[in-house]
Enzyme design. Structure first.
Site, PDB file in Angstrom:
ATOM      1  N   HIS A   1     -12.594  -3.102   2.194  1.00 34.81           N
ATOM      2  CA  HIS A   1     -11.324  -3.249   2.792  1.00 34.81           C
ATOM      3  C   HIS A   1     -10.595  -2.744   4.244  1.00 34.81           C
ATOM      4  O   HIS A   1     -10.515  -3.680   5.158  1.00 34.81           O
ATOM      5  CB  HIS A   1     -10.102  -2.577   1.927  1.00 34.81           C
TER       6      HIS A   1
ATOM      7  N   HIS B   1      -7.154  -3.096   8.939  1.00 35.95           N
ATOM      8  CA  HIS B   1      -8.385  -3.916   8.862  1.00 35.95           C
ATOM      9  C   HIS B   1      -9.146  -4.129  10.606  1.00 35.95           C
ATOM     10  O   HIS B   1      -9.767  -5.472  10.581  1.00 35.95           O
ATOM     11  CB  HIS B   1      -8.282  -5.451   7.792  1.00 35.95           C
TER      12      HIS B   1
ATOM     13  N   HIS C   1      -3.019   2.228   8.742  1.00 34.33           N
ATOM     14  CA  HIS C   1      -4.218   1.084   7.920  1.00 34.33           C
ATOM     15  C   HIS C   1      -4.115   0.081   8.804  1.00 34.33           C
ATOM     16  O   HIS C   1      -3.387  -0.242   8.681  1.00 34.33           O
ATOM     17  CB  HIS C   1      -3.386   0.708   6.378  1.00 34.33           C
TER      18      HIS C   1
ATOM     19  N   TYR D   1     -20.279  12.529  20.195  1.00 38.34           N
ATOM     20  CA  TYR D   1     -19.389  13.771  19.425  1.00 38.34           C
ATOM     21  C   TYR D   1     -18.016  13.434  19.639  1.00 38.34           C
ATOM     22  O   TYR D   1     -16.774  14.342  18.666  1.00 38.34           O
ATOM     23  CB  TYR D   1     -19.507  14.483  20.514  1.00 38.34           C
TER      24      TYR D   1
ATOM     25  N   TYR E   1      -6.805  19.836  21.977  1.00 30.80           N
ATOM     26  CA  TYR E   1      -6.672  19.032  22.630  1.00 30.80           C
ATOM     27  C   TYR E   1      -5.074  18.026  22.383  1.00 30.80           C
ATOM     28  O   TYR E   1      -4.845  17.370  21.757  1.00 30.80           O
ATOM     29  CB  TYR E   1      -7.729  17.846  22.307  1.00 30.80           C
TER      30      TYR E   1
ATOM     31  N   GLU F   1       1.115  -1.325  -0.353  1.00 29.25           N
ATOM     32  CA  GLU F   1       0.315  -0.171  -0.286  1.00 29.25           C
ATOM     33  C   GLU F   1       0.753   1.279  -0.280  1.00 29.25           C
ATOM     34  O   GLU F   1       0.488   2.542   0.002  1.00 29.25           O
ATOM     35  CB  GLU F   1      -0.543   0.145   1.781  1.00 29.25           C
TER      36      GLU F   1
HETATM   37  P1  13P Z   1       1.690  -5.327   3.430  1.00 34.44           P
HETATM   38  O1  13P Z   1       1.671  -6.326   3.808  1.00 34.44           O
HETATM   39  O2  13P Z   1       1.931  -5.392   1.590  1.00 34.44           O
HETATM   40  O3  13P Z   1       1.757  -4.059   4.091  1.00 34.44           O
HETATM   41  O4  13P Z   1      -0.249  -5.434   2.843  1.00 34.44           O
HETATM   42  C1  13P Z   1      -1.057  -5.629   3.446  1.00 34.44           C
HETATM   43  C2  13P Z   1      -2.608  -5.262   3.222  1.00 34.44           C
HETATM   44  O5  13P Z   1      -3.801  -5.519   3.685  1.00 34.44           O
HETATM   45  C3  13P Z   1      -3.309  -4.588   2.535  1.00 34.44           C
HETATM   46  O6  13P Z   1      -4.426  -3.687   2.360  1.00 34.44           O
END
Ligand code: 13P
Length: 214
Positions: free
Chosen positions: A157, A96, A94, A115, A210, A75
């Site tokens: 995703h 999941h 990033h 809020y 904050y 990514e």
């Molecule tokens: P990487 O292990 O290449 O960082 O990617 C994992 C992934 O889920 C990409 O969204």
């Protein structure tokens, strides 16, 4: 390696371990970057966080050239493009997370149910349309969904959080996952009442001052 760079590499590894420990992520499906010099430091692709050493983190120049003993996260495009588009941003997380990803699958933006959505910069957390992972298209969708915000969902995703420091970005990521859990809970009972844009704007203003304490 300069002390500053070593500290950033260690902080990225600590944040990776923390996001799996807290349940924000599972396995190696997340990735983290921090701005460094003219480019960024980013997690390597598909490496178990528990085995990461500072030297495993990859340096990426803004033209996409990688330096290091591994390939950068698949990514890297959205990490690079977000840092290029948002000069005030120094970290990209990033993951999941389960609740965020459930809403992303349903293509449901998170509305102002609490809020704390102000932590994400405004009255909604948008969903970037689906595009295959690692693609230029996904990167463009993510940058657009993040406009004026510190977080977005990625359809089918996961989630992206961004911020001025890695610590603050991790805080935003946790808060957005909590919001997603609250919203999912509310949806099960029926109609959800929302705060107004004005109410959220007032909290966004208050949050500007904050600071997260160490
Ligand atoms: P990487 O292990 O290449 O960082 O990617 C994992 C992934 O889920 C990409 O969204």
């Amino acid at each position: 390696m300069q002390a500053d760079e070593l500290a950033k590499r260690k902080a990225i590894i600590d944040a990776c371990l923390e996001m799996n420990r807290s349940g924000l992520n599972q396995g190696t499906s997340g990735n983290i970057s921090v701005r460094h010099g003219e480019g960024l430091l980013i997690t390597p692709t598909a490496m178990a966080y528990g085995s990461l050493e500072p030297e495993d983190i990859v340096y990426l120049a803004m033209d996409g050239t990688a330096t290091g003993r591994h390939k950068p996260s698949s990514e890297w495009r959205f990490h690079r493009d977000i840092l290029a588009a948002r000069p005030e941003t120094n970290a990209v997380v990033h993951a999941h997370p389960l609740a965020c990803t459930t809403l992303a699958i349903l293509n449901r933006p998170i509305p102002a149910v609490h809020y704390m959505i102000a932590a994400a910069g405004g009255p909604t957390v948008r969903v970037a349309p689906y595009a295959i992972y690692g693609s230029e298209e996904l990167s463009q969708h993510a940058v657009a969904a993040l406009e004026g915000r510190f977080a977005c969902l990625l359809e089918h995703h996961g989630m992206i959080a961004i911020g001025p420091t890695l610590a603050r970005t991790m805080w935003i990521a946790e808060e957005v996952e909590t919001l997603a859990k609250q919203y999912l809970g509310c949806l099960q009972l029926g109609e959800v009442r929302l705060l107004s844009d004005e109410q959220i704007a007032a909290v966004v203003e208050k949050f500007a001052g904050y600071g997260l304490r160490a």
